[in-house]
Design a protein around this motif. Structure first.
Motif, PDB file in Angstrom:
ATOM      1  N   ASP A 197       0.858  -1.196   0.000  1.00  0.00           N
ATOM      2  CA  ASP A 197       0.000   0.000   0.000  1.00  0.00           C
ATOM      3  C   ASP A 197       0.885   1.234   0.000  1.00  0.00           C
ATOM      4  O   ASP A 197       1.197   1.821   1.047  1.00  0.00           O
ATOM      5  CB  ASP A 197      -0.924  -0.009   1.218  1.00  0.00           C
ATOM      6  N   THR A 198       1.325   1.611  -1.193  1.00  0.00           N
ATOM      7  CA  THR A 198       2.243   2.737  -1.350  1.00  0.00           C
ATOM      8  C   THR A 198       1.566   3.847  -2.143  1.00  0.00           C
ATOM      9  O   THR A 198       0.387   3.756  -2.522  1.00  0.00           O
ATOM     10  CB  THR A 198       3.516   2.286  -2.068  1.00  0.00           C
ATOM     11  N   GLU A 199       2.326   4.876  -2.420  1.00  0.00           N
ATOM     12  CA  GLU A 199       1.784   6.020  -3.168  1.00  0.00           C
ATOM     13  C   GLU A 199       1.422   5.612  -4.592  1.00  0.00           C
ATOM     14  O   GLU A 199       0.544   6.225  -5.217  1.00  0.00           O
ATOM     15  CB  GLU A 199       2.818   7.149  -3.190  1.00  0.00           C
ATOM     16  N   GLN A 200       2.090   4.566  -5.098  1.00  0.00           N
ATOM     17  CA  GLN A 200       1.809   4.127  -6.462  1.00  0.00           C
ATOM     18  C   GLN A 200       0.582   3.214  -6.544  1.00  0.00           C
ATOM     19  O   GLN A 200       0.033   3.005  -7.623  1.00  0.00           O
ATOM     20  CB  GLN A 200       3.021   3.377  -7.041  1.00  0.00           C
ATOM     21  N   SER A 201       0.140   2.667  -5.417  1.00  0.00           N
ATOM     22  CA  SER A 201      -1.010   1.770  -5.414  1.00  0.00           C
ATOM     23  C   SER A 201      -2.288   2.559  -5.161  1.00  0.00           C
ATOM     24  O   SER A 201      -2.241   3.719  -4.733  1.00  0.00           O
ATOM     25  CB  SER A 201      -0.831   0.682  -4.349  1.00  0.00           C
ATOM     26  N   PRO A 202      -3.460   1.967  -5.397  1.00  0.00           N
ATOM     27  CA  PRO A 202      -4.715   2.681  -5.175  1.00  0.00           C
ATOM     28  C   PRO A 202      -4.840   3.116  -3.717  1.00  0.00           C
ATOM     29  O   PRO A 202      -4.461   2.379  -2.805  1.00  0.00           O
ATOM     30  CB  PRO A 202      -5.785   1.649  -5.548  1.00  0.00           C
ATOM     31  N   PRO A 203      -5.375   4.317  -3.451  1.00  0.00           N
ATOM     32  CA  PRO A 203      -5.554   4.798  -2.078  1.00  0.00           C
ATOM     33  C   PRO A 203      -6.509   3.889  -1.308  1.00  0.00           C
ATOM     34  O   PRO A 203      -7.563   3.488  -1.812  1.00  0.00           O
ATOM     35  CB  PRO A 203      -6.148   6.195  -2.255  1.00  0.00           C
ATOM     36  N   VAL A 204      -6.134   3.556  -0.094  1.00  0.00           N
ATOM     37  CA  VAL A 204      -6.948   2.663   0.729  1.00  0.00           C
ATOM     38  C   VAL A 204      -7.102   3.257   2.126  1.00  0.00           C
ATOM     39  O   VAL A 204      -6.398   4.197   2.502  1.00  0.00           O
ATOM     40  CB  VAL A 204      -6.316   1.251   0.822  1.00  0.00           C
ATOM     41  N   ALA A 205      -8.036   2.687   2.876  1.00  0.00           N
ATOM     42  CA  ALA A 205      -8.284   3.129   4.244  1.00  0.00           C
ATOM     43  C   ALA A 205      -8.775   1.950   5.066  1.00  0.00           C
ATOM     44  O   ALA A 205      -9.364   1.003   4.545  1.00  0.00           O
ATOM     45  CB  ALA A 205      -9.312   4.257   4.281  1.00  0.00           C
ATOM     46  N   VAL A 206      -8.502   2.007   6.362  1.00  0.00           N
ATOM     47  CA  VAL A 206      -9.064   1.088   7.347  1.00  0.00           C
ATOM     48  C   VAL A 206      -9.877   1.933   8.315  1.00  0.00           C
ATOM     49  O   VAL A 206      -9.439   3.012   8.730  1.00  0.00           O
ATOM     50  CB  VAL A 206      -7.960   0.311   8.088  1.00  0.00           C
ATOM     51  N   ILE A 207     -11.074   1.477   8.657  1.00  0.00           N
ATOM     52  CA  ILE A 207     -11.937   2.236   9.548  1.00  0.00           C
ATOM     53  C   ILE A 207     -12.206   1.425  10.815  1.00  0.00           C
ATOM     54  O   ILE A 207     -11.953   0.217  10.849  1.00  0.00           O
ATOM     55  CB  ILE A 207     -13.280   2.610   8.884  1.00  0.00           C
ATOM     56  N   ASN A 208     -12.690   2.090  11.851  1.00  0.00           N
ATOM     57  CA  ASN A 208     -13.055   1.348  13.060  1.00  0.00           C
ATOM     58  C   ASN A 208     -14.538   0.996  13.043  1.00  0.00           C
ATOM     59  O   ASN A 208     -15.294   1.431  12.174  1.00  0.00           O
ATOM     60  CB  ASN A 208     -12.661   2.131  14.327  1.00  0.00           C
ATOM     61  N   GLU A 209     -14.954   0.217  14.025  1.00  0.00           N
ATOM     62  CA  GLU A 209     -16.334  -0.264  14.063  1.00  0.00           C
ATOM     63  C   GLU A 209     -17.331   0.875  14.227  1.00  0.00           C
ATOM     64  O   GLU A 209     -18.432   0.833  13.678  1.00  0.00           O
ATOM     65  CB  GLU A 209     -16.501  -1.251  15.226  1.00  0.00           C
ATOM     66  N   THR A 210     -16.949   1.910  15.009  1.00  0.00           N
ATOM     67  CA  THR A 210     -17.872   3.026  15.225  1.00  0.00           C
ATOM     68  C   THR A 210     -18.165   3.760  13.926  1.00  0.00           C
ATOM     69  O   THR A 210     -19.315   4.118  13.649  1.00  0.00           O
ATOM     70  CB  THR A 210     -17.290   4.003  16.265  1.00  0.00           C
ATOM     71  N   LEU A 211     -17.146   3.997  13.097  1.00  0.00           N
ATOM     72  CA  LEU A 211     -17.381   4.668  11.813  1.00  0.00           C
ATOM     73  C   LEU A 211     -18.270   3.805  10.925  1.00  0.00           C
ATOM     74  O   LEU A 211     -19.194   4.315  10.277  1.00  0.00           O
ATOM     75  CB  LEU A 211     -16.053   4.980  11.130  1.00  0.00           C
TER      76      LEU A 211
END
Length: 806
Positions: A556-570
């Motif tokens: 998961d680098t600048e060259q790969s698609p943007p990703v995110a991990v969220i918590n259960e509350t979100l």
């Protein structure tokens, strides 16, 4: 004056003849007066001592607020600050500032310095002149002006208090800055808003920041004009905020403004708990007064013949009262002197318990105001516990006591009722304190059982702040942290290592707005989340469980698609049962929109505090969003502090001039986050324990005196054939009747007053049934033990000896 001195000398001789009574009374008063003086020293330093700024009552903080999003105090953007300053006419000065990290090099080891970047009118607003040189001015805010003002602490620590420092240069972030001033030791603003600032530099606002209203990162503080009230000023800034909402709906819709007095900003959260503690320790003082009053009543009963003789040869009632009150005053002053010594020792212990974030936490001392307070309560308590016994002692039937052979040794019915009333009062107050302490103890235990969402054991943490001059672009920032993490993870004893921009429970947070692809964005209700950039192994290192999806990886680098991990509350709050994985969140980076795919959901992590409600959390790979400042975390197989040298070596291998600071274990971070609750629990428990001991001593003394006064009656009962167990039950029954009366009243009072500490409780009702049942039972058991010995002594009275004396 002569009479007073004669009385004091006479009372000193009298107390020497009765050392047991004197020691018990003095030590009882010393405990309570010392505890009161120690707590008052804290209240004095934090709540009463004037802020060390010029005319501090006119200083206020200006915050932006968004009620719909539950935001009451939020920093402002630079354009909003400029508009508030231009359109508001209630301020003499309105300054902006923010925290800024500096790396100090040259003349010793590299050191990270927490500083503040401030506008040119900041020091003029604070109204504090420099101790050496001059403060910053408006002229210093011109671009390219590299000047700095240092704190007294930094001046002493790093430069040895060199008076010639002003005018010299120092290297900060590989740039040369000229020192133009040194501030006084008392000047620490804005330490209570973020970490203690050790230097102040002119605020340098980048050209793009001057036009971005959504980037709210500046703290605002102002000095009101003399004729302007806070209400008038707040109405005006509210009007300006409303105007900005209309003009800039995309960024300012839903955002208002509020003013908070500077003292309220610093102590508003801690004032209720400190005042409750002061009230609790005052109860301890009241119990001590009751105890000593009972001792004096018992002593007065044994001095009835002496008092009758003195009054029969011409002493007036007032003269006898004066002499008895002077004895009380002597006890009060001796107890106060010993209590002051205990307070000095207690203040040293309190400094270790009080959170460093509290205003003037390290300046708590026994000063002149505390000395005056100690003298006042010593004299006041002497009058309180001495007045009633003195009046009761002088209500004497002279003829009755002077009759030859009078064997009158018992006190009157009124005096016995008074002493019974005092015992009931003592038990009532002790129960109230014990209920409060039990609630706080149970609350603290519940708080410790809260799952923070990670495993704090065996984790080392340390902070790094890279200088922008040496790491001006994201590529260098990412490369630095990548190399450090690789070296740290490979070090002996390290199981895994990671990095995060905002460490959980560290006392800080970063919030950002976002949108959800495919949903309309309502400007008045924009979703926000706690925002952190983390390394791939961060979740595994802290032990944050994965609920679904995946963690970040090295891919998961600048060259790969943007990703995110969220918590259960979100996931729960914004997706309402829908599958969050695969959805994309909309954000802006450098003014450009970016879509991040949600690839994982992790368990909720406590960010603000164990007792705080968990907020929506959003994590991004640090390789896709670099940061100058990050916190390294490393998990060890054993003692995490043993990894300190390995962590330091990993950083110095990459950059020998890069300092690290705030080295601690994650368990220490958790412990620090609950320091206020620990302070309340420990002090309340100490007060309750002292109250319980004093109550037990009071019950014992009253019942022992009861047995002594009724010795002849008990002897007659035994002589007439009463079994010893009947006498035992008689004495014990009287004691338990008083105890149960005090408990019943105490439960009613505690039920009413416990709601006052409800704001200090977590996971416990202010009327918790276990506490309200268990505490009275414990107090009853203590009262039984305190009464047992006098009751046993009553059964051993020799009837022949007592009747022969009769």
């Amino acid at each position: 004056m002569g009479n007073i001195l004669r009385n004091l000398r006479f009372n000193l001789r009298t107390l020497r003849k009765h050392p047991g009574f004197a020691l018990v009374a003095i030590f009882t008063l010393a405990l309570s007066i010392g505890a009161n003086s120690a707590v008052f020293s804290v209240v004095n330093a934090i709540l009463l001592r004037p802020l060390p700024y010029g005319d501090p009552e006119r200083l206020v903080m200006l915050w932006e607020k968004n009620v719909q999003n539950g935001v009451e105090q939020f920093p402002a953007s630079y354009p909003d600050y400029a508009d508030f300053k231009e359109q508001s006419h209630s301020f003499q000065q309105l300054a902006a500032f923010r925290s800024e990290d500096f790396t100090l090099t040259g003349g010793g080891e590299p050191e990270r310095i927490i500083g503040a970047a401030v506008t040119g009118d900041f020091f003029q607003m604070m109204g504090v002149p420099a101790a050496l040189g001059r403060p910053l001015s408006a002229e210093d805010q011109q671009p390219g002006t590299n000047v700095v003002v240092v704190s007294h602490d930094l001046w002493q620590r790093r430069f040895g208090g060199n008076p010639g420092l002003v005018g010299q240069t120092m290297t900060l972030n590989e740039k040369s800055y000229t020192v133009v001033g040194v501030m006084p030791q008392s000047f620490r603003f804005p330490a209570e808003l973020f970490e203690h600032a050790d230097l102040w530099a002119p605020l340098d606002v980048a050209p793009e920041e001057r036009s971005v209203r959504g980037q709210r990162a500046l703290f605002l503080a102002g000095r009101l004009k003399p004729q302007v009230s806070q209400a008038e000023a707040e109405a005006e800034v509210g009007t300006v905020a409303d105007r900005l909402q209309q003009q800039y709906q995309a960024t300012n819709s839903g955002w208002g403004a509020k003013l908070v007095p500077l003292r309220e900003q610093f102590v508003g959260d801690v004032r209720p708990s400190l005042l409750i503690l002061l009230g609790a320790v005052s109860f301890v003082l009241l119990i001590a007064c009751v105890n000593v009053a009972n001792l004096l009543l018992a002593r007065a009963a044994s001095r009835q013949r002496e008092i009758a003789i003195r009054m029969s040869i011409g002493a007036s009632r007032w003269q006898v009262i004066q002499q008895l009150l002077s004895e009380s005053l002597l006890l009060g002053l001796l107890g106060g002197a010993l209590g002051l010594l205990l307070a000095v020792a207690g203040v040293g212990l309190l400094r270790n318990l009080i959170p460093a974030s509290y205003l003037n936490a390290q300046d708590i001392t026994v000063d002149g105001k505390v000395l005056a307070f100690t003298l006042l309560i010593s004299a006041s308590t002497a009058i309180i516990f001495g007045l009633v016994p003195a009046f009761q002692a002088t209500k004497v039937d002279i003829n009755s006591w002077l009759k030859e052979g009078s064997g009158k040794t018992t006190s009157g019915v009124r005096r016995r009722w008074l002493r019974s009333f005092l015992v009931v009062s003592e038990i009532t107050i002790s129960l109230v304190l014990f209920v409060g302490a039990s609630l706080l103890i149970k609350s603290f235990l519940r708080l410790q059982q809260v799952d923070p969402g990670f495993r704090p054991d065996n984790v080392l943490t340390l902070n790094i702040a890279l200088p922008e001059s040496r790491y001006p672009d994201e590529a260098r920032q990412k490369a630095f942290y990548q190399q450090v993490l690789q070296r740290l993870a490979a070090a002996p004893g390290v199981k895994s290592a990671g990095a995060v921009t905002i460490l959980p429970l560290s006392g800080s947070d970063r919030t950002r707005a976002f949108g959800i692809e495919g949903r309309p964005l309502v400007s008045s209700n924009i979703p926000t989340a706690s925002y952190s950039a983390v390394s791939a192994d961060y979740f595994a290192t802290l032990g944050i469980p994965l609920v679904k999806g995946r963690y970040f990886t090295e891919r998961d680098t600048e060259q790969s698609p943007p990703v995110a991990v969220i918590n259960e509350t979100l996931a729960r709050r914004y997706f309402h049962g829908e599958e969050a994985l695969g959805k994309r969140l909309m954000q802006k980076k450098a003014g450009k929109p970016i879509l991040r795919e949600i690839v994982g959901v992790v368990k909720d992590v406590k960010s603000y505090g164990l007792e705080a409600e968990t907020q929506p959390g959003l994590f991004v790979p640090y390789q896709q969003e670099a940061s100058l400042a990050m916190t390294l975390v490393a998990r060890s197989n054993s003692d995490p502090l043993a990894l300190t040298s390995a962590a330091r070596g990993a950083v110095q291998d990459v950059d020998p001039s890069q300092p690290i600071d705030n080295i601690s274990t994650m368990e220490q971070v958790v412990s620090k986050s609950i320091a206020p609750q620990r302070l309340n629990m420990v002090l309340f428990s100490i007060f309750a324990a002292v109250a319980l001991i004093l109550a037990a001593v009071g019950i014992y003394s009253v019942m022992a005196n009861y047995v002594r006064e009724r010795r002849q009656e008990l002897s007659i009962r035994l002589a007439l054939g009463a079994p010893p167990r009947h006498v035992f039950r008689l004495v014990l029954g009287r004691s338990m009747a008083l105890t149960l009366t005090g408990i019943v009243i105490g439960v009613a009072v505690a039920f009413t007053l416990s709601r006052l500490i409800s704001s200090l409780l977590y996971g416990v009702s202010a009327v918790d049934p276990v506490v309200f049942v268990g505490t009275p039972l414990l107090l009853a058991a203590v009262a039984f033990l305190a009464s047992y010995l006098p009751a046993r002594q009553a059964t051993k009275v020799d009837p022949m000896v007592a009747l022969r004396a009769e």
